[in-house]
Design a protein around this motif. Structure first.
Motif, PDB file in Angstrom:
ATOM      1  N   SER A  77      33.512  46.736  36.150  1.00  0.00           N
ATOM      2  CA  SER A  77      34.248  46.466  34.911  1.00  0.00           C
ATOM      3  C   SER A  77      35.548  47.256  34.846  1.00  0.00           C
ATOM      4  N   LYS A  78      35.640  48.316  35.618  1.00  0.00           N
ATOM      5  CA  LYS A  78      36.835  49.158  35.611  1.00  0.00           C
ATOM      6  C   LYS A  78      37.785  48.853  36.776  1.00  0.00           C
ATOM      7  N   VAL A  79      37.424  47.875  37.595  1.00  0.00           N
ATOM      8  CA  VAL A  79      38.269  47.514  38.738  1.00  0.00           C
ATOM      9  C   VAL A  79      39.177  46.358  38.329  1.00  0.00           C
ATOM     10  N   ASP A  80      40.475  46.573  38.417  1.00  0.00           N
ATOM     11  CA  ASP A  80      41.453  45.534  38.071  1.00  0.00           C
ATOM     12  C   ASP A  80      41.720  44.688  39.321  1.00  0.00           C
ATOM     13  N   LEU A  81      41.009  43.579  39.425  1.00  0.00           N
ATOM     14  CA  LEU A  81      41.112  42.744  40.615  1.00  0.00           C
ATOM     15  C   LEU A  81      42.508  42.123  40.736  1.00  0.00           C
ATOM     16  N   SER A  82      43.089  41.743  39.623  1.00  0.00           N
ATOM     17  CA  SER A  82      44.436  41.159  39.662  1.00  0.00           C
ATOM     18  C   SER A  82      45.445  42.167  40.180  1.00  0.00           C
ATOM     19  N   TYR A  83      45.294  43.410  39.781  1.00  0.00           N
ATOM     20  CA  TYR A  83      46.198  44.463  40.248  1.00  0.00           C
ATOM     21  C   TYR A  83      46.077  44.637  41.764  1.00  0.00           C
ATOM     22  N   LEU A  84      44.839  44.642  42.262  1.00  0.00           N
ATOM     23  CA  LEU A  84      44.650  44.790  43.706  1.00  0.00           C
ATOM     24  C   LEU A  84      45.319  43.661  44.464  1.00  0.00           C
ATOM     25  N   LYS A  85      45.239  42.476  43.920  1.00  0.00           N
ATOM     26  CA  LYS A  85      45.803  41.303  44.589  1.00  0.00           C
ATOM     27  C   LYS A  85      47.322  41.242  44.455  1.00  0.00           C
ATOM     28  N   ASP A  86      47.827  41.450  43.248  1.00  0.00           N
ATOM     29  CA  ASP A  86      49.248  41.223  42.982  1.00  0.00           C
ATOM     30  C   ASP A  86      50.126  42.439  43.255  1.00  0.00           C
ATOM     31  N   LYS A  87      49.583  43.630  43.039  1.00  0.00           N
ATOM     32  CA  LYS A  87      50.398  44.834  43.155  1.00  0.00           C
ATOM     33  C   LYS A  87      50.099  45.664  44.406  1.00  0.00           C
ATOM     34  N   LYS A  88      48.869  45.625  44.851  1.00  0.00           N
ATOM     35  CA  LYS A  88      48.474  46.443  46.007  1.00  0.00           C
ATOM     36  C   LYS A  88      48.503  45.662  47.317  1.00  0.00           C
ATOM     37  N   GLY A  89      48.835  44.376  47.241  1.00  0.00           N
ATOM     38  CA  GLY A  89      48.997  43.584  48.453  1.00  0.00           C
ATOM     39  C   GLY A  89      47.704  43.188  49.136  1.00  0.00           C
ATOM     40  N   LEU A  90      46.612  43.098  48.382  1.00  0.00           N
ATOM     41  CA  LEU A  90      45.347  42.654  48.958  1.00  0.00           C
ATOM     42  C   LEU A  90      45.448  41.171  49.269  1.00  0.00           C
ATOM     43  N   TYR A  91      45.401  40.831  50.554  1.00  0.00           N
ATOM     44  CA  TYR A  91      45.625  39.436  50.950  1.00  0.00           C
ATOM     45  C   TYR A  91      44.361  38.602  50.749  1.00  0.00           C
ATOM     46  N   ILE A  92      44.503  37.581  49.917  1.00  0.00           N
ATOM     47  CA  ILE A  92      43.411  36.655  49.664  1.00  0.00           C
ATOM     48  C   ILE A  92      43.797  35.301  50.242  1.00  0.00           C
ATOM     49  N   ASN A  93      42.906  34.721  51.036  1.00  0.00           N
ATOM     50  CA  ASN A  93      43.180  33.418  51.646  1.00  0.00           C
ATOM     51  C   ASN A  93      42.993  32.325  50.586  1.00  0.00           C
ATOM     52  N   GLU A  94      44.101  31.722  50.193  1.00  0.00           N
ATOM     53  CA  GLU A  94      44.049  30.680  49.163  1.00  0.00           C
ATOM     54  C   GLU A  94      44.486  29.319  49.717  1.00  0.00           C
ATOM     55  N   GLU A  95      44.240  29.121  51.012  1.00  0.00           N
ATOM     56  CA  GLU A  95      44.532  27.810  51.593  1.00  0.00           C
ATOM     57  C   GLU A  95      43.718  26.740  50.885  1.00  0.00           C
ATOM     58  N   GLU A  96      44.331  25.602  50.657  1.00  0.00           N
ATOM     59  CA  GLU A  96      43.690  24.542  49.885  1.00  0.00           C
ATOM     60  C   GLU A  96      42.475  23.946  50.576  1.00  0.00           C
ATOM     61  N   ASN A  97      42.366  24.164  51.879  1.00  0.00           N
ATOM     62  CA  ASN A  97      41.246  23.577  52.618  1.00  0.00           C
ATOM     63  C   ASN A  97      39.933  24.297  52.344  1.00  0.00           C
ATOM     64  N   TYR A  98      39.997  25.471  51.731  1.00  0.00           N
ATOM     65  CA  TYR A  98      38.782  26.233  51.474  1.00  0.00           C
ATOM     66  C   TYR A  98      38.551  26.357  49.971  1.00  0.00           C
ATOM     67  N   ILE A  99      37.330  26.135  49.583  1.00  0.00           N
ATOM     68  CA  ILE A  99      36.970  26.285  48.179  1.00  0.00           C
ATOM     69  C   ILE A  99      35.777  27.240  48.070  1.00  0.00           C
ATOM     70  N   ILE A 100      35.846  28.141  47.126  1.00  0.00           N
ATOM     71  CA  ILE A 100      34.756  29.087  46.871  1.00  0.00           C
ATOM     72  C   ILE A 100      34.230  28.814  45.473  1.00  0.00           C
ATOM     73  N   ARG A 101      32.923  28.580  45.379  1.00  0.00           N
ATOM     74  CA  ARG A 101      32.336  28.234  44.088  1.00  0.00           C
ATOM     75  C   ARG A 101      30.835  28.509  44.111  1.00  0.00           C
ATOM     76  N   PRO A 102      30.217  28.479  42.929  1.00  0.00           N
ATOM     77  CA  PRO A 102      28.761  28.634  42.869  1.00  0.00           C
ATOM     78  C   PRO A 102      28.041  27.488  43.577  1.00  0.00           C
ATOM     79  N   LEU A 103      26.861  27.784  44.079  1.00  0.00           N
ATOM     80  CA  LEU A 103      26.025  26.788  44.741  1.00  0.00           C
ATOM     81  C   LEU A 103      25.686  25.646  43.788  1.00  0.00           C
ATOM     82  N   GLU A 104      25.731  24.416  44.314  1.00  0.00           N
ATOM     83  CA  GLU A 104      25.329  23.235  43.555  1.00  0.00           C
ATOM     84  C   GLU A 104      24.121  22.596  44.226  1.00  0.00           C
ATOM     85  N   ASP A 105      23.409  21.774  43.485  1.00  0.00           N
ATOM     86  CA  ASP A 105      22.188  21.152  44.026  1.00  0.00           C
ATOM     87  C   ASP A 105      22.459  20.398  45.320  1.00  0.00           C
ATOM     88  N   GLY A 106      23.582  19.733  45.399  1.00  0.00           N
ATOM     89  CA  GLY A 106      23.891  18.955  46.592  1.00  0.00           C
ATOM     90  C   GLY A 106      24.261  19.790  47.804  1.00  0.00           C
TER      91      GLY A 106
END
Length: 330
Positions: free
Chosen positions: A161-190
């Motif tokens: 709750s005390k970790v600012d994830l947006s800060y790590l990504k936007d200000k600290k240069g934490l590289y997150i792979n946001e290529e459109e070919n990959y999607i991360i989401r909760p498990l679905e029945d299918g």
């Protein structure tokens, strides 16, 4: 009074909880739900394989031990492998040879079943990956009886709750792979068929067995996050998460009573070998932590790891550590 030894009956399991909490409950608090889950659901634990030391009819110490009897996913069972799940003697009765007798009888029983190697912890439905380093006397006890050091693994803790994830990504240069070919989401029945296929390919052993068990307990996106290659329509990674509404008490939340009301956990986590070095593991971890944080999770644990730098990026720090130990029998 004379101590005698016999197998613990099912109706006596409550005495195990009492001894556990009287002796180590301040750092590893046990409760009925966790104990009964791990004992009753483990197919490698024969019902009789909880040996107790008694004075009259009062349990004063116990050892839980196992033999690997079932295949772990696609990996054939190694029936020469045994495990000591836990060994506790009530503090009022120590230094009287009770722990030594329990261990000696356990080793003899396992050897009679052709077990040739015993690990401390690491069993299916384990409580510990090894001997907790807080238990210095227990460590010396095992060393004197031929158990050899392996390596150290650690549970990590963080107040997410005390970790600012947006800060790590936007200000600290934490590289997150946001290529459109990959999607991360909760498990679905299918997803369930594809999830099993992913584990059969990438993690065909214990993790496959554990996910099959979890799916039988109807876990869903509340407890499993997946990463999917949209172009090839396949699951290529997963993250197992836990929180206070999880139906299964997994290792990251075993000691949830120490984590506060809004507890959580994560682990294991993994990505298909073909897709590694694309920062997808880090991206999956980032998104999983984001989901847990949005659920209101505060203190959380990542169990049984030595990837301190990887998780340390999100302020996870060592909490509980374990020495992996084992003993060979000729």
């Amino acid at each position: 009074m004379e101590v005698y030894y016999r197998f613990v009956r099912e109706e006596e399991l409550k005495s195990i909880i009492r001894i556990w909490n009287d002796n180590i409950g301040c750092i590893f608090p046990m409760d009925k739900k966790l104990l009964y889950q791990n004992i009753n659901l483990d197919k490698n634990l024969l019902k009789k394989d909880i040996l107790g030391g008694f004075i009259e009819e009062n349990l004063i110490g116990f050892i839980i031990f196992k033999q690997q009897l079932r295949n772990l996913g696609l990996v054939e069972a190694n029936k020469s492998q045994g495990n000591i799940n836990s060994l506790i003697v009530d503090f009022k009765y120590r230094n009287k040879g009770i722990g030594s007798n329990l261990l000696y009888q356990c080793e003899n029983i396992l050897q009679s079943r052709r077990v040739r190697h015993i690990e401390v912890g690491r069993d299916t439905f384990h409580f510990f990956p090894g001997i907790p380093l807080e238990f210095k006397e227990g460590y010396e006890f095992l060393k004197k009886r031929g158990y050899e050091d392996g390596y150290i693994s650690t549970d990590l803790i963080c107040d997410i709750s005390k970790v600012d994830l947006s800060y790590l990504k936007d200000k600290k240069g934490l590289y997150i792979n946001e290529e459109e070919n990959y999607i991360i989401r909760p498990l679905e029945d299918g997803d369930k068929k594809g999830l099993i296929q992913f584990f059969e390919k990438s993690f065909p052993g214990r993790w496959l067995e554990e996910v099959k068990f979890a799916l039988n307990y109807a876990i869903n996106g509340e407890d499993m996050i997946v990463i999917k290659d949209i172009k090839n329509d396949r699951i290529i990674g997963f993250s197992r998460i836990y929180h206070k509404k999880s139906s299964i008490i997994g290792p990251p939340i075993y000691w949830r009573k120490l984590l506060g009301g809004n507890y959580g956990g994560l682990g294991p986590i993994g990505v298909d070998l073909e897709y590694r070095k694309k920062r997808l593991g880090l991206t999956l971890l980032f998104k999983s932590l984001e989901i847990l944080k949005n659920k209101g999770v505060q203190h959380m644990c990542i169990d049984w790891t030595d990837l301190y730098k990887f998780y340390g990026m999100f302020n996870f720090m060592p909490w509980k550590s374990y020495m992996h130990m084992g003993k060979d029998f000729n």
